[in-house]
Design an enzyme around this catalytic site. Structure first.
Site, PDB file in Angstrom:
ATOM      1  N   SER A 120      37.009  51.705  27.871  1.00  0.00           N
ATOM      2  CA  SER A 120      37.152  50.677  28.939  1.00  0.00           C
ATOM      3  C   SER A 120      37.657  49.752  28.099  1.00  0.00           C
ATOM      4  O   SER A 120      37.744  49.306  26.900  1.00  0.00           O
ATOM      5  CB  SER A 120      35.374  49.997  29.205  1.00  0.00           C
ATOM      6  OG  SER A 120      35.268  49.050  29.957  1.00  0.00           O
TER       7      SER A 120
ATOM      8  N   LYS B   8      31.169  44.241  37.876  1.00  0.00           N
ATOM      9  CA  LYS B   8      30.796  45.042  37.040  1.00  0.00           C
ATOM     10  C   LYS B   8      31.602  44.457  35.142  1.00  0.00           C
ATOM     11  O   LYS B   8      31.411  44.779  34.190  1.00  0.00           O
ATOM     12  CB  LYS B   8      30.455  46.286  37.265  1.00  0.00           C
ATOM     13  CG  LYS B   8      32.399  46.585  37.521  1.00  0.00           C
ATOM     14  CD  LYS B   8      32.646  47.009  36.689  1.00  0.00           C
ATOM     15  CE  LYS B   8      34.107  47.784  37.380  1.00  0.00           C
ATOM     16  NZ  LYS B   8      35.747  48.346  35.672  1.00  0.00           N
TER      17      LYS B   8
ATOM     18  N   ASN C 154      37.680  46.484  28.876  1.00  0.00           N
ATOM     19  CA  ASN C 154      37.055  45.133  28.859  1.00  0.00           C
ATOM     20  C   ASN C 154      36.050  45.003  28.407  1.00  0.00           C
ATOM     21  O   ASN C 154      35.495  44.262  27.297  1.00  0.00           O
ATOM     22  CB  ASN C 154      36.073  44.913  30.193  1.00  0.00           C
ATOM     23  CG  ASN C 154      36.978  44.594  30.974  1.00  0.00           C
ATOM     24  OD1 ASN C 154      37.569  43.181  30.970  1.00  0.00           O
ATOM     25  ND2 ASN C 154      37.232  45.763  32.321  1.00  0.00           N
TER      26      ASN C 154
ATOM     27  N   GLU D  80      41.083  42.689  33.349  1.00  0.00           N
ATOM     28  CA  GLU D  80      40.639  42.193  34.337  1.00  0.00           C
ATOM     29  C   GLU D  80      39.655  41.304  33.892  1.00  0.00           C
ATOM     30  O   GLU D  80      39.532  40.108  34.736  1.00  0.00           O
ATOM     31  CB  GLU D  80      40.355  42.731  35.637  1.00  0.00           C
ATOM     32  CG  GLU D  80      41.859  43.640  36.023  1.00  0.00           C
ATOM     33  CD  GLU D  80      42.805  42.682  36.863  1.00  0.00           C
ATOM     34  OE1 GLU D  80      42.356  41.652  37.008  1.00  0.00           O
ATOM     35  OE2 GLU D  80      43.964  42.475  37.713  1.00  0.00           O
TER      36      GLU D  80
ATOM     37  N   SER E  23      48.761  50.607  34.833  1.00  0.00           N
ATOM     38  CA  SER E  23      48.150  52.557  34.192  1.00  0.00           C
ATOM     39  C   SER E  23      47.583  53.347  35.889  1.00  0.00           C
ATOM     40  O   SER E  23      47.219  53.954  36.064  1.00  0.00           O
ATOM     41  CB  SER E  23      46.768  52.174  33.152  1.00  0.00           C
ATOM     42  OG  SER E  23      45.932  51.462  33.437  1.00  0.00           O
ATOM     43  N   TRP E  24      46.466  52.444  36.311  1.00  0.00           N
ATOM     44  CA  TRP E  24      46.588  52.954  37.686  1.00  0.00           C
ATOM     45  C   TRP E  24      47.160  53.111  38.671  1.00  0.00           C
ATOM     46  O   TRP E  24      46.812  54.471  39.180  1.00  0.00           O
ATOM     47  CB  TRP E  24      45.587  51.362  38.154  1.00  0.00           C
ATOM     48  CG  TRP E  24      44.503  52.111  39.220  1.00  0.00           C
ATOM     49  CD1 TRP E  24      43.490  51.738  40.345  1.00  0.00           C
ATOM     50  CD2 TRP E  24      43.215  53.483  39.565  1.00  0.00           C
ATOM     51  NE1 TRP E  24      42.846  52.119  41.125  1.00  0.00           N
ATOM     52  CE2 TRP E  24      42.699  53.326  40.857  1.00  0.00           C
ATOM     53  CE3 TRP E  24      43.394  54.782  38.378  1.00  0.00           C
ATOM     54  CZ2 TRP E  24      42.095  54.377  40.691  1.00  0.00           C
ATOM     55  CZ3 TRP E  24      42.503  55.505  38.780  1.00  0.00           C
ATOM     56  CH2 TRP E  24      41.890  55.783  40.405  1.00  0.00           C
TER      57      TRP E  24
END
Length: 341
Positions: A255, A192, A257, A282, A11-12
């Protein structure tokens, strides 16, 4: 016109290829899977990641690692964090002293506890350390791909290198700041994700806004403690890769996560949740790394410890929250003695 090769068509990597191509950059996107590359060439869409996104025909798609490496002297590494070393080792024969490396994926390697730029520095002996940087910050791929206003930070040990990264990536829709505290930027941008899992758990059990605010604030405090123990500048954690990335990851429906934590709160096992997710979260593996880093350096990170216990020791989320709330009373600005000196 600047050129860049992006390694990783997740995706990134996909979103960044569209962003850079739209800014007039020459972009090569390397995909590991031939079927993904073929589908992008045929339809101008990535079938797995951001399938609604139209990829410009100017983006050159390849599965040939050597061809991708030779296309540019600026390499953006967008492969998942725990796969970065393996991919970098395959690329090493094609590297030279003129190559610049930018870590785009966020995480800390499980085995070595190295950040992504440190992994790259470890593998690419022919590339000077000051030519290895990172681009981090509050930047969900979906919104960058859509051209929504976003601000990130380009970090490199040398200010000139940070400025070069800034120049390549910055557009009227993506504002890029500079920072030479690469370690602080990477610790903030990686740790984070652990807090985002905690935020998802809090959402899943309906703890409310007060709990979420406490989680973000105290989570930032423990990330800063870890960063200081490792030698990072504490001011970095008040910036885009610190509080900025933490807020967006804990609050956003994009998000992965946070979503994972929300699903865990329903009683699903970690394996069940991961099997249902198409994209990489991640934060799961980063939780192991951050937990072990904190233990190794004697840094107290109670929220991280709670997330680790929930994910890997099958502890009840509600019981872990109770444990957090009944810890001994402390000053808000409490720091271990070692960090006060």
């Amino acid at each position: 016109m600047s050129s860049i090769t992006l390694f990783g068509a997740g995706s990134w990597g996909t979103a960044m290829s569209v962003h850079l191509a739209s800014a007039g950059r020459d972009v090569v996107l390397w995909a590991r899977r031939p079927e993904v590359a073929d589908e992008i060439r045929r339809t101008s869409h990535n079938p797995t990641y951001l399938p609604e996104l139209l990829i410009p025909s100017s983006v050159y798609i390849t599965t040939d690692l050597e061809k991708a490496a030779e296309a540019s002297d600026l390499w953006g590494m967008a492969v998942p964090s725990q796969q970065l070393r393996g991919r970098a080792e395959h690329l090493r024969p094609h590297a030279h002293s003129g190559v610049r490396l930018v870590a785009l994926s966020k995480g800390i390697e499980n085995e070595t506890l190295l950040t992504m730029s440190q992994v790259l520095d470890d593998v690419f002996e022919s590339v000077p350390s000051d030519q290895i940087g990172a681009l981090y910050g509050p930047s969900h791929a979906e919104e960058v791909a859509e051209g929504r206003p976003t601000a990130v930070v380009a970090a490199a040990p040398d200010e000139g290198e940070a400025r070069h990264i800034q120049k390549v990536f910055m557009t009227e829709r993506l504002r890029v700041y500079m920072n030479t505290d690469v370690l602080g930027v990477e610790i903030g941008g990686s740790a984070k994700n652990v807090l985002a899992i905690a935020a998802g758990i809090a959402d899943g059990v309906s703890y409310g806004d007060n709990a979420k605010a406490a989680l973000v604030t105290r989570g930032l405090a423990e990330i800063r403690r870890l960063g200081q123990a490792l030698g990072a500048d504490p001011q970095t954690f008040a910036g885009l890769a610190g509080i900025g990335d933490l807020v967006v990851t804990c609050m956003s429906p994009h998000s992965r996560n946070r979503y994972l934590g929300e699903q865990i709160s329903t009683g699903k096992s970690l394996d069940e949740v991961l099997n249902d997710m198409a994209m990489v979260a991640e934060g799961v593996r980063t939780t192991r790394s951050v937990y072990n880093l904190a233990k190794h350096h004697g840094v107290e990170m109670p929220i991280t410890e709670a997330v680790h216990a929930i994910l890997f020791d099958d502890k009840s989320p509600r019981k872990m929250v109770k444990r957090l709330m009944t810890r001994s009373a402390k000053h808000e600005n409490w720091l271990p003695t070692t960090l006060q000196q």
